[in-house]
Scaffold this motif. Structure first.
Motif, short mmCIF file in Angstrom:
data_model
loop_
_atom_site.label_atom_id
_atom_site.label_comp_id
_atom_site.label_asym_id
_atom_site.label_seq_id
_atom_site.Cartn_x
_atom_site.Cartn_y
_atom_site.Cartn_z
N CYS A 38 0.84 -1.20 0.00
CA CYS A 38 0.00 0.00 0.00
C CYS A 38 0.87 1.25 0.00
CB CYS A 38 -0.90 -0.01 1.23
SG CYS A 38 -2.04 1.38 1.34
N GLY A 39 0.36 2.31 -0.58
CA GLY A 39 1.08 3.57 -0.54
C GLY A 39 1.35 4.02 0.89
N ASP A 153 -8.79 -2.96 0.71
CA ASP A 153 -8.43 -1.58 1.07
C ASP A 153 -8.80 -0.58 -0.01
OD1 ASP A 153 -7.28 0.84 1.82
OD2 ASP A 153 -5.38 0.00 2.43
N VAL A 154 -8.04 -0.55 -1.12
CA VAL A 154 -8.08 0.61 -2.01
C VAL A 154 -9.45 0.86 -2.64
CG1 VAL A 154 -5.63 0.80 -2.53
CG2 VAL A 154 -7.02 -0.80 -3.84
N LEU A 155 -10.17 -0.18 -3.01
CA LEU A 155 -11.48 0.04 -3.62
C LEU A 155 -12.45 0.60 -2.59
CD1 LEU A 155 -13.30 -0.10 -6.08
CD2 LEU A 155 -13.82 -2.49 -5.49
N GLY A 156 -12.48 0.01 -1.40
CA GLY A 156 -13.36 0.52 -0.34
C GLY A 156 -12.96 1.90 0.13
N VAL A 181 -5.40 4.64 -4.63
CA VAL A 181 -6.62 5.07 -3.97
C VAL A 181 -7.33 6.15 -4.78
CG1 VAL A 181 -7.55 6.26 -1.94
CG2 VAL A 181 -5.89 4.41 -1.65
N GLY A 182 -6.58 7.12 -5.30
CA GLY A 182 -7.19 8.14 -6.13
C GLY A 182 -7.85 7.55 -7.36
N LEU A 183 -7.19 6.58 -7.99
CA LEU A 183 -7.76 5.93 -9.17
C LEU A 183 -9.02 5.16 -8.80
CD1 LEU A 183 -4.48 4.71 -10.90
CD2 LEU A 183 -5.93 6.65 -11.56
N VAL A 318 -4.97 -1.28 -11.28
CA VAL A 318 -4.09 -0.50 -10.40
C VAL A 318 -2.86 -1.30 -9.99
CG1 VAL A 318 -6.02 0.86 -9.52
CG2 VAL A 318 -5.23 -1.12 -8.21
N PHE A 319 -2.91 -2.62 -10.15
CA PHE A 319 -1.75 -3.46 -9.85
C PHE A 319 -0.92 -3.59 -11.13
CE2 PHE A 319 -5.19 -4.84 -7.02
CZ PHE A 319 -4.58 -4.75 -5.78
N ASP A 320 0.22 -2.93 -11.16
CA ASP A 320 1.00 -2.90 -12.39
C ASP A 320 2.35 -3.60 -12.28
OD1 ASP A 320 2.08 -0.99 -10.70
OD2 ASP A 320 2.45 0.48 -12.29
N LEU A 321 2.62 -4.21 -11.13
CA LEU A 321 3.85 -4.97 -10.96
C LEU A 321 3.54 -6.13 -10.03
CD1 LEU A 321 6.95 -5.35 -11.30
CD2 LEU A 321 7.25 -3.86 -9.30
#
Length: 347
Positions: A38-39, A153-156, A181-183, A318-321
């Motif tokens: 996570c960021g 996490d990020v979607l919620g 999160v912004g995306l 959003v998962f790029d790696l």
């Protein structure tokens, strides 16, 4: 088992640690199939959030139940489940109100004495109040499994920000922050019916995802230039709702400046920096509302899950790696250097 530990700033290690076991009758032990970085983990990585040497880390994961305590009624060995980033008992007043992040018996994965998600297995306290069951066949669908991980996490959190920003059908929304999160805030605003979504971000790979998620406009400028650009796009008024997904003084100042009079800011960026960026007199004069905080994602998973399962929304880009467990330290470095947006971990 093997798990990620943090020892000092920029010192991430994957080490052997004791296998988790059922300690309380309400526990389950979960074998992790997917986790991620996570960021907000980067603040510990950079030394801006205190951690004890050897402390576990990671709070986003899903997996298979391998053992269950005698009081667990909602899950059985072999179930595929997703864990929100906070555990909660599911029985207190806050849990009943959908604010599981304030559960008195709750806690965060990776806190002192608890397992972190970036490992091979996790002991889950209060399993019945915390976990959400997923369809068993999702375990064999790699893309769907990755999309479902975003529910942890990020979607919620993006959804929480959109609710805080008061997104309604036909509204104009601006999103400050081009991280995961912004995306997901863009995706959430689109799902809630926003007609115009202005994404603020400078990285083309990220703003391309924002457009795919529903952004109608992209503003690459920062500071006063960004404020002017959003004002120009909105006929001088600003956005009805603003999602603030960064947490710095500058990002909050930008959010206030681009909000329309009578508008709302939904803030979910973990606050860090020298100040808040808030001028209450400005907010008072312009009737700007501020709502947000730590997202109670457990409350949102039942609502968001059907749309992820049907493909109505797909946060997986959003998962790029992708890395294995041994690649987690390199994954932190990639996110810190902004060569990766969000790192998926396959233990």
């Amino acid at each position: 088992m093997r798990a990620t530990t943090i020892h000092a700033p920029f010192d991430m290690r994957v080490e052997d640690v004791p296998d988790p076991v059922v300690q309380e009758p309400t526990d389950v032990v979960l074998r992790v199939l997917r986790a991620c970085i996570c960021g907000s983990d980067l603040w510990a990585y950079r030394g801006e959030a205190a951690r004890q040497p050897g402390q576990r880390i990671g709070h986003e994961f899903l997996g298979i139940v391998e053992a269950a305590g005698s009081d667990v009624t909602g899950f059985a060995v072999g179930d595929l489940v997703v864990a929100p980033f906070v555990w909660s008992d599911g029985t207190c007043e806050y849990c009943a109100e959908g604010l599981q992040t304030s559960c008195p018996r709750g806690g965060f994965w990776g806190s002192v004495g608890s397992d972190g998600g970036q490992g091979e297995a996790v002991r889950v306290p209060f399993a019945d109040g915390t976990l959400v069951k997923l369809p068993a066949d999702a375990a064999s669908d790699d893309r769907l499994l990755t999309a479902l991980l975003a529910l942890s996490d990020v979607l919620g959190t993006g959804h929480h920000a959109a609710l805080g920003a008061g997104v309604t059908k036909g509204s104009t929304v601006a999103v400050v922050g081009d991280g995961a999160v912004g995306l997901c805030g863009v995706l959430a605003a689109k799902r809630l019916g926003a007609e115009r979504i202005i994404a603020l971000g400078r990285h083309t790979a990220r703003t391309d995802i924002a457009r795919a998620f529903g952004a109608t406009d992209v503003v690459a400028e920062r500071g006063e230039a960004a404020e002017a650009a959003v004002r120009e796009l909105t006929g001088g008024q600003g956005a009805h709702g603003v999602i603030e997904a960064v947490g710095t003084e500058q990002s909050m100042r930008t959010a206030v400046a681009i909000a329309r009079d009578g508008g709302s800011i939904g803030y979910v960026g973990v606050p860090h920096g020298s100040g808040t960026g808030l001028d209450l007199s400005v907010m008072f004069d312009r009737n700007i509302a501020l709502r947000g905080g730590v997202a109670p994602v457990r409350a949102y998973i039942p609502e968001l899950l059907p749309d992820v399962l049907t493909g109505t929304i797909d946060p997986s880009p959003v998962f790029d790696l992708t890395v294995g467990l041994d690649g987690v330290p390199a994954g932190y470095k990639a996110m810190d250097e902004r060569t990766a947006l969000k790192v998926l971990v396959k233990p």
